[in-house]
Every structure is written in structure tokens, then in C-alpha cells.
Design an enzyme around this catalytic site. Structure first.
Site, PDB file in Angstrom:
ATOM      1  N   LYS A 102     -14.048 -26.830 -29.298  1.00  0.00           N
ATOM      2  CA  LYS A 102     -14.560 -26.221 -30.534  1.00  0.00           C
ATOM      3  C   LYS A 102     -15.049 -27.321 -31.464  1.00  0.00           C
ATOM      4  O   LYS A 102     -14.261 -28.125 -31.977  1.00  0.00           O
ATOM      5  CB  LYS A 102     -13.468 -25.420 -31.264  1.00  0.00           C
ATOM      6  CG  LYS A 102     -14.087 -24.553 -32.371  1.00  0.00           C
ATOM      7  CD  LYS A 102     -13.089 -24.050 -33.381  1.00  0.00           C
ATOM      8  CE  LYS A 102     -12.843 -25.001 -34.516  1.00  0.00           C
ATOM      9  NZ  LYS A 102     -14.028 -25.316 -35.368  1.00  0.00           N
ATOM     10  N   GLU A 120      -5.721 -37.401 -33.242  1.00  0.00           N
ATOM     11  CA  GLU A 120      -6.401 -38.544 -33.874  1.00  0.00           C
ATOM     12  C   GLU A 120      -6.694 -38.130 -35.307  1.00  0.00           C
ATOM     13  O   GLU A 120      -7.615 -37.349 -35.553  1.00  0.00           O
ATOM     14  CB  GLU A 120      -7.725 -38.822 -33.156  1.00  0.00           C
ATOM     15  CG  GLU A 120      -7.582 -39.353 -31.759  1.00  0.00           C
ATOM     16  CD  GLU A 120      -7.112 -40.792 -31.737  1.00  0.00           C
ATOM     17  OE1 GLU A 120      -7.059 -41.428 -32.801  1.00  0.00           O
ATOM     18  OE2 GLU A 120      -6.786 -41.264 -30.646  1.00  0.00           O
ATOM     19  N   CYS A 171     -13.181 -42.680 -39.666  1.00  0.00           N
ATOM     20  CA  CYS A 171     -11.726 -42.697 -39.858  1.00  0.00           C
ATOM     21  C   CYS A 171     -11.167 -44.108 -40.002  1.00  0.00           C
ATOM     22  O   CYS A 171     -10.109 -44.288 -40.584  1.00  0.00           O
ATOM     23  CB  CYS A 171     -11.050 -41.988 -38.695  1.00  0.00           C
ATOM     24  SG  CYS A 171     -11.540 -42.656 -37.100  1.00  0.00           S
ATOM     25  N   GLU A 192      -7.062 -40.606 -48.430  1.00  0.00           N
ATOM     26  CA  GLU A 192      -8.287 -40.948 -47.704  1.00  0.00           C
ATOM     27  C   GLU A 192      -9.504 -40.462 -48.492  1.00  0.00           C
ATOM     28  O   GLU A 192      -9.635 -39.266 -48.775  1.00  0.00           O
ATOM     29  CB  GLU A 192      -8.258 -40.275 -46.328  1.00  0.00           C
ATOM     30  CG  GLU A 192      -9.369 -40.737 -45.418  1.00  0.00           C
ATOM     31  CD  GLU A 192      -9.351 -40.008 -44.079  1.00  0.00           C
ATOM     32  OE1 GLU A 192      -9.032 -38.806 -44.044  1.00  0.00           O
ATOM     33  OE2 GLU A 192      -9.670 -40.649 -43.059  1.00  0.00           O
TER      34      GLU A 192
HETATM   35  P1  NAD Z   1     -10.550 -31.019 -40.337  1.00  0.00           P
HETATM   36  O1  NAD Z   1      -9.116 -31.211 -39.984  1.00  0.00           O
HETATM   37  O2  NAD Z   1     -10.864 -30.257 -41.558  1.00  0.00           O
HETATM   38  O3  NAD Z   1     -11.320 -30.263 -39.158  1.00  0.00           O
HETATM   39  C1  NAD Z   1     -11.307 -30.770 -37.836  1.00  0.00           C
HETATM   40  C2  NAD Z   1     -11.447 -29.614 -36.863  1.00  0.00           C
HETATM   41  O4  NAD Z   1     -10.277 -28.804 -36.931  1.00  0.00           O
HETATM   42  C3  NAD Z   1     -12.621 -28.691 -37.140  1.00  0.00           C
HETATM   43  O5  NAD Z   1     -13.228 -28.320 -35.924  1.00  0.00           O
HETATM   44  C4  NAD Z   1     -11.971 -27.497 -37.800  1.00  0.00           C
HETATM   45  O6  NAD Z   1     -12.705 -26.314 -37.652  1.00  0.00           O
HETATM   46  C5  NAD Z   1     -10.665 -27.445 -37.059  1.00  0.00           C
HETATM   47  N1  NAD Z   1      -9.568 -26.715 -37.726  1.00  0.00           N
HETATM   48  C6  NAD Z   1      -9.357 -26.543 -39.050  1.00  0.00           C
HETATM   49  N2  NAD Z   1      -8.237 -25.822 -39.255  1.00  0.00           N
HETATM   50  C7  NAD Z   1      -7.723 -25.528 -38.044  1.00  0.00           C
HETATM   51  C8  NAD Z   1      -6.559 -24.834 -37.600  1.00  0.00           C
HETATM   52  N3  NAD Z   1      -5.712 -24.241 -38.453  1.00  0.00           N
HETATM   53  N4  NAD Z   1      -6.318 -24.769 -36.263  1.00  0.00           N
HETATM   54  C9  NAD Z   1      -7.171 -25.361 -35.388  1.00  0.00           C
HETATM   55  N5  NAD Z   1      -8.283 -26.009 -35.750  1.00  0.00           N
HETATM   56  C10 NAD Z   1      -8.554 -26.110 -37.062  1.00  0.00           C
HETATM   57  O7  NAD Z   1     -11.192 -32.470 -40.370  1.00  0.00           O
HETATM   58  P2  NAD Z   1     -12.692 -32.860 -40.737  1.00  0.00           P
HETATM   59  O8  NAD Z   1     -12.906 -32.705 -42.200  1.00  0.00           O
HETATM   60  O9  NAD Z   1     -13.615 -32.193 -39.790  1.00  0.00           O
HETATM   61  O10 NAD Z   1     -12.746 -34.398 -40.341  1.00  0.00           O
HETATM   62  C11 NAD Z   1     -12.436 -35.418 -41.215  1.00  0.00           C
HETATM   63  C12 NAD Z   1     -11.082 -35.961 -40.858  1.00  0.00           C
HETATM   64  O11 NAD Z   1     -11.068 -36.358 -39.489  1.00  0.00           O
HETATM   65  C13 NAD Z   1     -10.757 -37.224 -41.634  1.00  0.00           C
HETATM   66  O12 NAD Z   1      -9.421 -37.162 -42.049  1.00  0.00           O
HETATM   67  C14 NAD Z   1     -10.944 -38.330 -40.616  1.00  0.00           C
HETATM   68  O13 NAD Z   1     -10.212 -39.490 -40.868  1.00  0.00           O
HETATM   69  C15 NAD Z   1     -10.512 -37.658 -39.369  1.00  0.00           C
HETATM   70  N6  NAD Z   1     -11.049 -38.345 -38.201  1.00  0.00           N
HETATM   71  C16 NAD Z   1     -10.188 -39.056 -37.431  1.00  0.00           C
HETATM   72  C17 NAD Z   1     -10.666 -39.761 -36.347  1.00  0.00           C
HETATM   73  C18 NAD Z   1      -9.740 -40.544 -35.476  1.00  0.00           C
HETATM   74  O14 NAD Z   1     -10.160 -40.924 -34.394  1.00  0.00           O
HETATM   75  N7  NAD Z   1      -8.517 -40.807 -35.886  1.00  0.00           N
HETATM   76  C19 NAD Z   1     -12.031 -39.734 -36.036  1.00  0.00           C
HETATM   77  C20 NAD Z   1     -12.877 -38.987 -36.847  1.00  0.00           C
HETATM   78  C21 NAD Z   1     -12.376 -38.294 -37.930  1.00  0.00           C
END
Ligand code: NAD
Length: 474
Positions: A166, A241, A275, A376
């Protein structure tokens, strides 16, 4: 959506917005709970046959898929830029970097090996066999919508798993383009499935489905915690991650040009939406003024604008919500006494009337206890604070619930070795800026994650082990 090798429309759709213009570039399906169940079932139905194919055939299909990505490189890069807002040159980089995971993991086709142990009993052998976990669920964020999709799909498939992925609801197009190429490459129906829609409904339904045995997630800490809780109900494996708050430490003996360059690259790549970005810069007091002057000059030279135009360094933030979050963090820091060395507000003006633009920003006069130093930011804003000694820098760096990445610029070998020993992070960059290599191990410590991606250690999460005791007639 792409389910069981077929394209499926949604009963309802949501628009995908170009963050540079706020125009809708597509409508994407919102999966129902039946769609989610169908996708998971299709993955389950396809898994055994996929796993039983000689691994070299799975590798060949990944290699074929990579060739098609190369062929459609331009289209994919434009898709990334249109839905996420990064400059086209960076989007090309994302396509190439992402695609290298297909080729890298394809090479494991002859390299996933088991072990044979000496038995305690006569005429016995003990085998430890790596086997696929089965169906994998992958949930990914918006900041690298193509690369992170491949990062999950390639290791899952080479290990003999099938996958339901997804993408983020704001950036689903790259993953759907990948599915189109999977079809053309001859990936069998059900091996790769893409469902689209919001996390709170579609993501939640996927994680709660009892069939997938591994949930591999990249995204925020808050969502990661929720996924871990939901996955626990099914005792499913998780690899998380999550977010970061990387400290960027500049010692007074370092190559200052390199440190300034590194600090800017590490903060402003992808509009600060990485990230492992430089989220808080700590600079030794002996060089703080000079470092700051050079940093501000470089930040002021950053070209903000149309991500499709050549010469643009950074594009817009991905969404209004993200823009508002950054605005709020900076306003709050200013109210607490932070000083704006440059930037510090939304970018206004005729060319920026539409879209989610923020000024490249440097903040000074910050304190460790401010939210801007603890939470962050994930945007083009860098708070800079000085320190007086190496021990203090180490303590400041570790004073965080996050533990993803850290940076150190110094030419002192003793300090390098102490940082390697003491910094609480999964990824440490010494005298160089971001980012990681496909064959390293990208993993967060503390609240930045569990498990990890990339390389042979990342592949491990997609395999479970079966121990076999074999008695033969001596
Ligand atoms: P997010 O957690 O809002 O969303 C990530 C994904 O999770 C999306 O596809 C979203 O639809 C889904 N999601 C949201 N709620 C959910 C639930 N209850 N159950 C299952 N899925 C759900 O994150 P974002 O805003 O898309 O991304 C930014 C974040 O990602 C930042 O904190 C960044 O640091 C982190 N990030 C980490 C890495 C890493 O490798 N550590 C890499 C890229 C981004």
C-alpha cells in the site's frame, strides 16, 4: 488497484494533487475491506507456486523488471516529481537508486543458503533451512514513493514471498506504474498486488488481516507503534523503519567546506523530507560563527521553484498538512526565542501562489529542550546550536528518543572511534553527507524502528528458518 494480476477500479476515489500546483493529476481508488481481503488472498494463492520456482527464475524476472524500469526511466521520474514534488534530477536519482535494489536482490537467487550442523546423536544431520515467510504486507510513505516500494518488493520476491503493497494515499502513482511493469515483465498474477487508499482504513485493514506473516513498514513513529500493536494480535513479524532526528556534529578540526556542504545537502535534499536528514546541527563554539556565515550563504543560494524546471534545487513540501506542520514548528521556536538567520516562513509571491512552498531556513539561539530540537521537522529547516566539547556533543546527540542516523565531521581519529562506540544510532556518517547504500543495513535504534532494510541483513526479515532433524540408517 492491481490485485491478482488484474486492474481494478475503486467504488470511490480520492484525488492525487501535484504539490507544486495543487492541481489534481489523477484519481485513485480507495480500496474497500473486500479489496484488501482479495489482494491478500491473491497473494496467498500465488505464494507456494512462486516459492517453488527455481530461485534463478525469480531472479531473472526481477532483472527483466529492472530493464523495463530503465526503459521507462523518464516517465517514472516525471511521475515521482508530479506526485511528490522533488526536482526532476532527484527523481531520476530515485528511479536509478530504487531500481538497483531489483538487480542487487536478484543476485541472491543463488545465494540464499542454509546450514548443516553436526548432530548430537549417531546417524543424524541437522539442517537449518531458510524459507519464505509467506505473504508480506508493505506499507510505505510518500517521500520516496518509487524507491521504497522496490526496497520492499525486491527482497520479498527473491526470498519466495508474495506481497501486498500500500503506497501513501498522496503518492500512489509510482507504485501503480511499477505494477504495470511487473505485469509486462511476466511477474505471475498475485505475486505483487497494490491496493490504494488511506492508512486509517486501508492500511489498518491490511495489518489486521491474519494471513500476512510480515508487515514491513516505513513511515512515522506514531503509525509504526499502531502497526506493531495491531500486528501483535496476529503475532505477525514487523519490520519498522520510522522517523529520525539526526544530529549533525561539526568539530573545530574538521574540513569546514566539506562540513558546510554536507550539512546543506543532508538537510535540504528532497526539501528536507528524508528520514536521515540533518535535523539538528551542533557546531563547536570555536568555529560556530564562521560555520554559520558559510551555512547561511549556501542556504540563501538554494533555488526553490518548479520541480520540473532545470536549475531547481528544491521543490514544494508534499502537502498542505506537511507545510502547516513545519510552519507551526518554526513559529513555536520563534516564540520561544529562536532567531531566524534566514528564511523562517512560507514562501510567498506570484510564482508561489499555488503549491506548498517553504523558505529554506536556518534557526539559531535554540535550546536542546525546544520542540524544534526534539521533534522531527521533516522540512527545509535547520536549527543550529553550539557546544564547547566533544563529550557535550555526544550527550546532546544521544538526548533524543530517535536513533536513526547521525553525522560527525572531524579529522581526529580518537573522536571518530568514540563516536562509533557511543552514538546511539543505526547509521553513522563520518565526514560525509547522506545517504545509504543498497547493500548496507538501514535500521533505526530506539524509537526509530525495529528490524531494518537493505543488504543481506534486510533480506533476513523476509525469511524464516526451519530446523530439520534427519535420521538415516547408519
Ligand atoms: P505516515 O506514518 O503518516 O504514513 C506512512 C504510511 O502508513 C502511509 O502509507 C499511510 O497511509 C500508512 N498508515 C497511516 N496510518 C495507518 C494505520 N493506522 N495502519 C496502517 N497504515 C497506516 O508517514 P509519512 O508521513 O508517509 O512519512 C513520513 C515519515 O516516514 C517520517 O517520520 C519519516 O522519517 C519516515 N520515514 C522513515 C524512513 C526510514 O527508512 N526510517 C524512510 C522514509 C520515511
Amino acid at each position: 488497484m492491481y490485485i491478482g494480476g488484474k486492474w481494478k477500479e475503486g467504488q470511490t476515489t480520492i484525488p492525487v494533487l501535484n504539490p507544486a500546483t495543487e492541481e489534481s493529476i489523477a484519481s485513485v481508488a480507495v480500496a474497500t475491506s473486500e479489496d484488501v481481503d482479495d489482494a491478500v488472498q491473491a497473494a496467498k494463492d500465488a505464494q507456494q507456486q512462486w516459492a517453488r520456482r527455481p530461485a534463478v527464475e525469480r531472479g531473472d524476472l526481477l532483472r527483466r523488471w529492472a530493464e523495463l524500469v530503465d526503459r521507462d526511466r523518464e516517465k517514472l521520474a516525471r511521475t515521482i516529481t508530479l506526485e511528490e514534488g522533488k526536482p526532476l534530477a532527484e527523481a531520476y536519482g530515485e528511479v536509478d537508486f530504487g531500481n538497483s535494489w531489483f538487480r542487487y536482490y536478484a543476485e541472491f537467487d543463488r545465494r540464499i543458503e542454509g546450514e548443516i550442523l553436526p548432530a548430537d546423536r549417531p546417524d543424524e544431520q541437522i539442517w537449518i533451512l531458510p524459507q519464505p515467510v509467506g505473504v508480506v504486507t508493505a506499507i510505505i510513505p510518500w517521500n520516496y514513493p518509487f524507491a521504497v516500494a522496490v526496497r520492499k518488493i525486491a527482497p520479498a520476491l527473491i526470498a519466495g514471498n508474495t506481497i501486498v503493497l500500500k503506497p501513501h494515499e498522496e503518492t500512489p502513482m509510482s507504485a501503480l506504474e511499477l505494477a504495470r511493469l511487473a505485469d509486462e515483465a511476466g511477474i505471475p498474477p498475485g505475486v505483487v498486488n497494490i491496493v490504494t487508499g488511506p492508512g486509517e482504513t486501508v492500511g489498518e485493514a491490511l495489518v489486521k488481516n491474519p494471513i500476512p506473516r510480515l508487515i514491513t513498514f516505513t513511515g512515522s513513529v506514531a503509525t509504526g507503534k499502531r502497526i506493531a500493536r495491531n500486528a501483535a494480535e496476529n503475532v505477525a513479524l514487523v519490520s519498522l523503519e520510522l522517523g529520525g532526528k539526526a544530529p549533525f556534529i561539526v568539530m573545530d578540526d574538521c574540513d569546514l567546506d566539506a562540513a558546510v556542504e554536507g550539512a546543506v545537502t543532508s538537510r535540504f535534499t528532497n526539501c528536507g523530507q528524508v528520514c536521515i536528514c540533518n535535523e539538528r546541527t551542533y557546531v563547536h563554539e570555536n568555529i560556530a560563527d564562521e560555520f554559520l556565515d558559510r551555512l547561511v550563504a549556501k542556504v540563501q543560494a538554494i533555488q526553490v521553484g518548479d520541480p520540473l524546471a532545470s536549475g531547481t534545487d528544491i521543490g514544494p513540501k508534499v502537502s498542505l498538512a506537511e507545510l502547516e506542520k513545519v510552519t507551526q514548528y518554526v513559529d513555536e521556536a520563534k516564540a520561544q526565542g529562536a532567531k531566524v538567520a534566514t528564511g523562517g516562513a512560507r514562501r510567498r509571491g506570484d510564482d508561489y501562489a499555488k503549491g506548498y512552498w517553504y523558505e529554506p531556513t536556518v534557526l539559531t539561539n535554540v535550546r536542546q529542550d525546544m520542540a524544534i530540537m526534539q521533534k522531527e521537522i521533516f522540512g527545509p529547516v535547520v536549527p543550529v546550536m553550539s557546544f564547547s566539547g566533544f563529550d557535550e556533543a555526544m550527550a546532546l546527540a544521544n538526548d533524543s528518543p530517535f536513533g536513526l542516523a547521525a553525522y560527525l565531521y572531524t579529522n581526529d581519529m580518537h573522536q571518530v572511534m568514540r563516536a562509533v562506540r557511543d552514538l546511539e544510532c543505526g547509521e553513522l556518517y563520518i565526514n560525509r553527507s547522506l545517504g545509504e547504500s543498497i547493500h548496507g543495513f538501514h535500521s533505526g535504534w530506539k524509537q526509530s524502528g525495529i528490524g531494518g532494510d537493505d543488504g543481506k541483513h534486510g533480506l533476513d526479515h523476509y525469511l524464516q528458518k526451519k530446523t530439520v532433524y534427519i535420521k538415516y540408517d547408519g
